[in-house]
Design a protein around this motif. Structure first.
Motif, mmCIF file in Angstrom:
data_model
loop_
_atom_site.group_PDB
_atom_site.id
_atom_site.type_symbol
_atom_site.label_atom_id
_atom_site.label_comp_id
_atom_site.label_asym_id
_atom_site.label_seq_id
_atom_site.Cartn_x
_atom_site.Cartn_y
_atom_site.Cartn_z
ATOM 1 N N ASN A 479 0.505 -29.200 -49.718
ATOM 2 C CA ASN A 479 -0.298 -29.896 -50.724
ATOM 3 C C ASN A 479 -0.007 -29.332 -52.111
ATOM 4 O O ASN A 479 -0.712 -28.456 -52.612
ATOM 5 C CB ASN A 479 -1.785 -29.762 -50.384
ATOM 6 N N GLU A 516 -2.405 -35.968 -44.403
ATOM 7 C CA GLU A 516 -3.718 -35.659 -44.951
ATOM 8 C C GLU A 516 -3.638 -35.149 -46.386
ATOM 9 O O GLU A 516 -4.595 -35.260 -47.141
ATOM 10 C CB GLU A 516 -4.434 -34.624 -44.076
ATOM 11 N N ASN A 517 -2.483 -34.599 -46.783
ATOM 12 C CA ASN A 517 -2.342 -34.143 -48.166
ATOM 13 C C ASN A 517 -2.330 -35.311 -49.150
ATOM 14 O O ASN A 517 -2.496 -35.108 -50.358
ATOM 15 C CB ASN A 517 -1.067 -33.320 -48.323
ATOM 16 N N GLY A 571 -5.932 -32.042 -48.708
ATOM 17 C CA GLY A 571 -5.152 -30.849 -48.405
ATOM 18 C C GLY A 571 -5.994 -29.590 -48.474
ATOM 19 O O GLY A 571 -7.160 -29.596 -48.853
ATOM 20 N N VAL A 572 -5.374 -28.493 -48.034
ATOM 21 C CA VAL A 572 -6.036 -27.183 -48.075
ATOM 22 C C VAL A 572 -5.102 -26.220 -48.806
ATOM 23 O O VAL A 572 -4.026 -25.903 -48.306
ATOM 24 C CB VAL A 572 -6.333 -26.659 -46.654
ATOM 25 N N PRO A 573 -5.479 -25.760 -50.020
ATOM 26 C CA PRO A 573 -6.694 -26.171 -50.743
ATOM 27 C C PRO A 573 -6.522 -27.553 -51.351
ATOM 28 O O PRO A 573 -5.400 -27.979 -51.620
ATOM 29 C CB PRO A 573 -6.821 -25.105 -51.831
ATOM 30 N N ALA A 574 -7.652 -28.234 -51.572
ATOM 31 C CA ALA A 574 -7.603 -29.594 -52.102
ATOM 32 C C ALA A 574 -7.246 -29.578 -53.591
ATOM 33 O O ALA A 574 -7.587 -28.652 -54.317
ATOM 34 C CB ALA A 574 -8.944 -30.290 -51.882
#
Length: 842
Positions: A479, A516-517, A571-574
């Motif tokens: 991300n 998901e990113n 994402g992680v982190p968003a």
């Protein structure tokens, strides 16, 4: 007493009473220590040297084991020697990889010991090569580490000398001279080194002795030497035993029977130019290629001089298939494929037999050395992959392990690897013929999501041969991209009085990442709008980005609603980004005109005005003042006079846009002394809203008018005196508030336009009063222009919104009574300062 010697230990020390042996395997070679002396002192010294050398050695482990070791034989504590904890072997996927030899050695994951898994035959593994090793790759994950282990297979004397036949026949004419030599086929031993060093022994006899001839590194060839003349009549044949013994411990032997057949007559045998011919030829020669032309001569005459060439009976069948000999000319030619990788040299025994009676035979040996040609392409094996690779992987990350090999010899078998195309990877040589494919430059999945890495292996032959293998490297997403809006801000126009929950706009952001990113959700950036939270006005759908108005918007209460919408990925982190929405609330005609009181209203809400009978045409009786809380055309007012009498005979008229009531002619006695005038005030909205006012006009004599005027002036002066103090404070308050508003607007406009100083200043347009008609008076509306500055593009700022709002202008005070009859809208919604300001000015 000897200490226990662990097979395969790289720090082996064999101590005896007389001598201490030790070796240390390092990259530059093997160091041998040998010293006579005391057992304990030298062994201790050797261990100290071994430990020091081991700590300073290279990253490669070296073990040594004898061949034919039993299953389970200890090789080495590989986990301990590599510095790995036993508890992490299984979690880190400890494994051993060996090209084509993966089943010979195994590691016990419980104790980290490398042991023999199956029978190891050195002769099968390396044939008669002087060095024989098993190369292992130890791979552990998390993180990925690669260790190289070399296990040397030591030869043991497990093969006896072997003769190709069980018996050999040797023809010996009785007329041969002493010291005549008769070649005998030697034995072969599959072992190497001292275990293959053969010595020969001949059984006891009085006629022959044994001599061994060494030909460089081609081996030893036994020959019989005649020491005593043989009389065929006494000894027609002899049976001797030739024994070959190797140098191993314990010693192995092999034997062959030699049948000596004694021939009579023809006492001169053919003689070759040389007893041994050495020939070098390249492999892969075509059939019928000449190898050598032999030449033998016979001192006899006649038929005893004629001879034929043939392979000796000692020549094995495989050599007979590879070569042919011409019995007339002595030419030896190629008859089958010659491959250096199968065999590098041949020993061909040739007989020249004359046609005497009995025939005599001359012997020679042709040693054919096969020269290697570059006829084998390299082989590439990808032994391990670490895929996919994250786009933020650090430089030097190992992507794959690659091993290469070439069956050729010397420079033809030396292989170098390279990458065929320009990719962000490079090859690093980790060991002989082993390479690591590592990351060489930064990756960006959004630029390129996968790579096809072509590895080329090229040998050192001339011309060189090459091979390629393709490795597909997939780049995994991280991300590293925030959602992006198409514009930094949007301008939205919404009519007031919208239904609750109305969809007013849709925001959309895109994310260059994957999965998901790239999953974007939307939310409001909460703030206060006056005394209320932004979320009480609008909301945004988290998935679609649709913006909804939660309640009806009122242009008179809120003309501009500015807020931000945040787009955040999963994402992680968003990561997140914001976009600004400017929502302009457009006016609708939802407020009716409202009359401004000019003076005290009489009983019943009717206001009376006195005029003299003597006034002429065009005399202004009074002026009706009205305001509208709407903007633009919705606040543009017109006035009409609705008279109860015939309009054609009425002495009064009203200005359409001024609200002034004036006489149309001179008054006479036919006019009623008391007249009721109904004034209709109407805006220009769709549909139009109206209100009415009643004005009572009384016609009096001039003296009465003057008294009434004086009394009105005194009353007005008293009211003005009472209100003067209030007006002063009110004016001061209005000026302060207006100054603060102007400063705020100027600061906001300067910040908005700071990004585009060359495009001109962005400020609110000047208030423009709209002329109400040909008479030139002003209506109570003000035109206001809002300029939206985006900071992008070229050209002057554009007028995106034009709105109209009431603007109050002092109107003259006249002695006219006004009756307010509102027919539309709600007067309670009017803005207070409009009313007050108009009240005091009118």
């Amino acid at each position: 007493m000897k200490p226990a010697n662990r097979p395969g230990d790289i720090r082996t020390c064999v101590c005896s009473k007389w001598r201490i042996y030790g070796f240390i395997k390092r990259e530059k070679g093997t160091v041998l220590l040998s010293k006579s002396g005391d057992y304990g002192a030298w062994c201790l010294l050797l261990w100290i040297l071994l430990f020091t050398s081991w700590q300073a050695g290279s990253g490669q482990l070296h073990y040594s084991i004898p061949e034919e070791a039993k299953h389970g034989t200890f090789v080495g504590r590989i986990a301990q020697d590599l510095g790995l904890e036993l508890a992490e072997l299984v979690p880190r996927l400890f494994r051993v990889v060996s090209k084509d030899r993966g089943d010979l050695l195994e590691v016990n994951l419980q104790n980290g010991i490398l042991f023999v898994n199956s029978r190891i035959d050195r002769e099968e593994l390396c044939r008669q090569s002087a060095e024989c090793s098993i190369h292992l790759e130890v791979i552990v994950d998390r993180p990925l580490q690669v260790f190289h282990v070399e296990v040397e297979v030591r030869d043991i004397n497990d093969n006896p000398p072997v003769f190709s036949v069980t018996e050999q026949k040797i023809l010996v004419p009785e007329s041969r001279l002493l010291d005549s030599r008769f070649p005998v086929e030697g034995a072969s031993d599959a072992d190497v080194g001292e275990n293959a060093m053969l010595t020969y022994k001949l059984s006891s006899n009085e006629f022959f002795i044994l001599d061994t001839i060494s030909r460089k590194e081609k081996g030893k060839f036994p020959e019989l030497i005649l020491r005593k003349l043989i009389d065929r009549e006494e000894n027609p044949q002899l049976k001797l035993l030739l024994t070959a013994a190797d140098g191993g411990k314990p010693e192995f032997t092999g034997s062959v029977f030699l049948f000596i057949l004694v021939l009579d007559a023809n006492d001169n045998a053919p003689v070759f130019d040389r007893s041994v011919y050495e020939v070098k030829m390249s492999e892969n020669q075509a059939n019928q290629t000449l190898v050598i032309r032999l030449n033998a001569s016979d001192a006899d005459e006649g038929i005893n001089q004629e001879m034929e060439y043939s392979f000796s009976s000692l020549v094995p069948l495989d050599i007979r298939r590879k070569f042919l000999i011409n019995e007339k000319t002595g030419e030896i030619k190629v008859n089958d494929a010659i491959d250096f990788e199968d065999r590098s040299n041949y020993a061909i025994h040739v007989d020249a037999t004359d046609k005497g009676n009995p025939p005599m035979v001359g012997h020679c040996t042709v040693l054919v050395e096969i020269l290697d040609e570059n006829d084998n392409s390299p082989e590439i094996v990808v032994t391990s992959l670490s895929l996919p690779v994250k786009e933020d992987a650090s430089l030097g990350t190992v992507i794959a392990l690659i091993s290469v090999s070439d069956q050729d010899f010397g420079a033809n078998g030396e292989v170098t690897c390279s990458l065929k195309t320009h990719v962000p990877f490079t090859l690093i040589a980790t060991f002989k013929n082993y390479y690591s494919l590592v990351l060489d430059s930064a990756l960006d999945r959004e630029t390129k999501a996968d790579y096809k890495v072509v590895v080329t292996a090229r040998d050192g032959g001339s011309p060189s041969l090459w091979a390629t293998v393709s490795v597909s490297v997939e780049v995994a997403d991280v991300n590293d991209n925030a959602p992006v809006f198409a514009q930094p801000e949007y301008t939205v126009f919404v009519k007031e009085n919208n239904p609750p929950g109305a969809h007013i706009f849709t925001v959309s952001a895109v994310d260059a990442d994957a999965q998901e990113n790239a999953l974007v959700s939307y939310s409001l950036v909460e703030r206060r709008v006056g005394e209320r939270a932004l979320s009480s006005y609008v909301s945004v759908h988290a998935e679609s980005g649709k913006v909804y108005a939660l309640q009806p918007l009122d242009h008179e209460e809120l003309e501009l609603l500015q807020f931000q919408v945040s787009a955040r990925d999963a994402g992680v982190p968003a990561l997140a980004s914001n976009v600004t929405l400017q929502v302009f609330v457009l006016d609708e005609n939802d407020n009716a005109p409202e009359l401004l009181p000019l003076r005290a209203v009489g009983a019943g809400g009717v206001v009376s005005e006195l005029i003299s009978w003597s006034v002429g045409s065009g005399h202004m009786v009074t002026k009706v003042c009205a305001v509208d809380a709407d903007s633009g055309y919705n606040a543009w007012l017109s006035y009409e006079l609705q008279s109860a009498v015939d309009s054609a005979s009425s002495p009064f008229r009203m200005g359409l846009y001024t609200g002034e009531i004036s006489t149309t002619r001179a008054l006479d006695e036919t006019d009623a002394p008391h007249q009721r005038l109904l004034v209709l005030v109407k805006d220009h909205g769709e549909p139009a809203l109206t209100t009415t006012a009643t004005v009572l006009v009384s016609l009096v004599e001039p003296s009465q008018e003057q008294k009434a005027s004086s009394r009105a002036l005194v009353d007005a002066a008293g009211r003005e005196g009472r209100l003067v103090d209030v007006n002063v404070y009110l004016i001061i308050a209005i000026c302060v508030v207006s100054s603060l508003l102007v400063l705020t607007l100027l600061l906001y406009i300067s910040l908005r336009c700071s990004k585009a100083p060359m495009e001109g200043a962005c400020a609110s347009g000047k208030s423009m009063r709209v002329c109400s008609g040909a008479v030139g008076s002003w209506s109570y509306s003000q035109q206001r222009r809002q300029r939206v500055c985006s900071g992008e593009g070229e050209g002057p700022p554009k007028t995106d919104l034009m709105a109209f709002s009431p603007n109050l202008t002092p109107c003259p005070v006249a002695d006219v009574g006004v009756e307010d009859h509102s027919t539309g809208g709600d007067v309670s919604r009017k803005v207070g300062y409009y009313f007050l300001f108009s009240y005091f000015t009118c």
